[in-house]
Design an enzyme around this catalytic site. Structure first.
Site, PDB file in Angstrom:
ATOM      1  N   LYS A 156      17.487 -22.172   7.308  1.00  0.00           N
ATOM      2  CA  LYS A 156      16.516 -23.070   7.946  1.00  0.00           C
ATOM      3  C   LYS A 156      17.263 -24.011   8.859  1.00  0.00           C
ATOM      4  O   LYS A 156      18.450 -24.288   8.643  1.00  0.00           O
ATOM      5  CB  LYS A 156      15.788 -23.898   6.882  1.00  0.00           C
ATOM      6  CG  LYS A 156      14.465 -24.447   7.352  1.00  0.00           C
ATOM      7  CD  LYS A 156      13.398 -23.390   7.207  1.00  0.00           C
ATOM      8  CE  LYS A 156      12.013 -23.884   7.508  1.00  0.00           C
ATOM      9  NZ  LYS A 156      11.021 -22.920   6.983  1.00  0.00           N
TER      10      LYS A 156
HETATM   11  N1  GLU Z   1       9.107 -20.898   9.291  1.00  0.00           N
HETATM   12  C1  GLU Z   1       8.439 -19.807   8.641  1.00  0.00           C
HETATM   13  C2  GLU Z   1       8.592 -19.890   7.143  1.00  0.00           C
HETATM   14  O1  GLU Z   1       8.808 -20.955   6.595  1.00  0.00           O
HETATM   15  C3  GLU Z   1       8.829 -18.458   9.229  1.00  0.00           C
HETATM   16  C4  GLU Z   1      10.270 -18.111   9.121  1.00  0.00           C
HETATM   17  C5  GLU Z   1      10.637 -16.853   9.901  1.00  0.00           C
HETATM   18  O2  GLU Z   1       9.777 -16.198  10.439  1.00  0.00           O
HETATM   19  O3  GLU Z   1      11.836 -16.564   9.941  1.00  0.00           O
HETATM   20  O4  GLU Z   1       8.446 -18.930   6.444  1.00  0.00           O
END
Ligand code: GLU
Length: 421
Positions: free
Chosen positions: A109
């Site tokens: 993240k």
């Molecule tokens: N931000 C989204 C999540 O928390 C998508 C992450 C992604 O597609 O890599 O799952």
């Protein structure tokens, strides 16, 4: 052993769910210990020139929690609350999310502590490009693949892709997902998280032998990238969406809201409190409405020990990451709510991100039916695995999801072993 992140509520809650699941399934303590801290974390300064000519420096982060099963995967968040601990917590949730649904990806993240609504388009572009440059050495199609999250979107990903590709000297479509279709995005990615939420609600209803029909009342907290398609699909399943909200507050209509008209209103940049000004409701009151299905799809920590007792929904579908604290999970479960845990409920986004990454690597694109049917079957299999753990270990769905994810992850970690041996 406690680490520096554990004062953060989201991190603390993720660790306590991990510990609970580990003790229930008798996980190897060496594996538990390894999963408590991220593999790698980078903190960068992101200076940009504002439109008024002054320079302002923001703090940016990228955390890679675990990469045993594949490259890191996870969004980039632009929000004032972003810091290293929150990013680490969200990266950990991505590890379990990807493992649970069986993607060949790890958890990561990133984010910048910023209120994106306070910046102009030009300032946002500068912020994204400088951040991409600062973290370019730790991302890439085989290393770690960012995507949108709160405060970022397809445009952000297009700027990120362009910056990374400028540095490499050629276009690298696999470096990010959630891109606009024109630059290698996947059909269905924009709606995928909300679509997955609606699929999971239908699986939960079937499991509970509850029939979704016009008397099924739905409230959606956070009528945005996730909440809008979730509300639209639940309405298409026959349910009545009676309440929706955004940052300004919400609207409540017991006779049902025209979800498509509200979606158009929101997408045109207007606030929901002005949509039907005589039907407004606060965000707090929306969570406590007497509804059958509640979809908290905005941000973490909106249902806590302070308001959990007032939540009446039969099914709580966690569209956001961590909308219920661990204490709230226990209170709502004791009150008879069936919680569809975030790492399952909102996994539709990363599943279609995975499809986008694969399509980008192959330069071969699929049609929407293929994407949605593959999304459905991956989520259905994962839902069934969580139900198996829920019944076998007699734990709530949150803990069951962690157990199911840990099984897959622990097997891979054991198989790869520790380096150096
Ligand atoms: N931000 C989204 C999540 O928390 C998508 C992450 C992604 O597609 O890599 O799952």
């Amino acid at each position: 052993m406690k680490n520096q992140f554990e004062s953060n509520v989201l991190y603390h809650d993720a660790i306590s769910q991990l510990e609970d699941a580990a003790s229930t399934m008798k996980l190897d303590p060496n594996i538990l210990d390894r999963l408590r801290t991220p593999k790698r974390a980078i903190m960068v300064s992101v200076p940009i020139r504002l439109d008024d000519g002054t320079v302002k420096t923001f703090m940016g982060y990228r955390v890679q929690h675990n990469m045993t099963i594949g490259p890191g995967k996870g969004g980039i968040r632009f929000h004032p609350s972003v810091d290293m601990a929150e990013t680490a917590a969200l990266a950990m949730l991505m590890t379990f999310k990807c493992a649970l649904v069986g993607l060949p990806l790890g958890g990561a993240k990133g984010g910048i502590a910023v209120d994106p609504t306070s910046l102009s388009r030009q300032e946002l572009q500068a912020l994204t490009r400088r951040y991409a440059t600062e973290i370019n050495m730790v991302v890439g199609p085989t290393i770690d693949i960012p995507a949108p999250d709160i405060g970022t979107d397809g445009q952000t990903m297009a700027w990120f892709l362009d910056t990374y590709s400028q540095l490499k000297g050629y276009t690298v479509p696999g470096v990010v997902t959630g891109k606009p279709i024109s630059v290698g995005g996947s059909l269905g990615r924009a709606e995928s998280t909300g679509k997955g939420v609606a699929f999971c609600v239908s699986f939960a209803a079937d499991y509970l032998k509850y029939k979704i029909n016009e008397s099924t009342k739905v409230a959606v907290h956070g009528f945005g990238k996730v909440g809008i398609p979730a509300a639209q699909d639940l309405a298409a399943q026959g349910a009545k969406v009676v309440a929706i909200s955004d940052v300004s507050g919400g609207i409540f209509d017991p006779n049902g809201i025209d979800v498509n008209a509200a979606a158009e209103w929101t997408r045109s940049g207007q606030l929901l409190k002005d949509f039907e000004p005589n039907k407004t409701i606060t965000n707090e009151a929306l969570l406590e409405l007497d509804v059958d299905i509640l979809v908290p799809a905005a941000i973490d920590g909106v249902i806590t020990k302070d308001n959990a007792r007032k939540v009446k929904a039969k099914i709580i579908a966690e569209g956001a990451n961590g909308p219920l604290t661990t204490e709230a999970v226990d209170i709502c479960t004791a009150n008879g709510s069936f919680i569809i845990p975030d790492i399952l409920c909102n996994a539709g986004g990363v599943i279609v991100s995975y499809f986008e990454w694969v399509q980008g690597l192959q330069n071969f694109f699929w049609d929407l039916d293929q994407i949605n049917s593959k999304l459905y079957s991956i989520l259905k299999n994962a839902f069934d695995e969580v139900i198996d753990c829920h019944e076998k270990y007699k734990v709530d769905m949150k803990r069951a999801a962690f157990i199911a994810a840990l099984k897959r992850l622990a097997t891979a970690m054991r198989m790869r072993g520790l380096f150096p041996a």
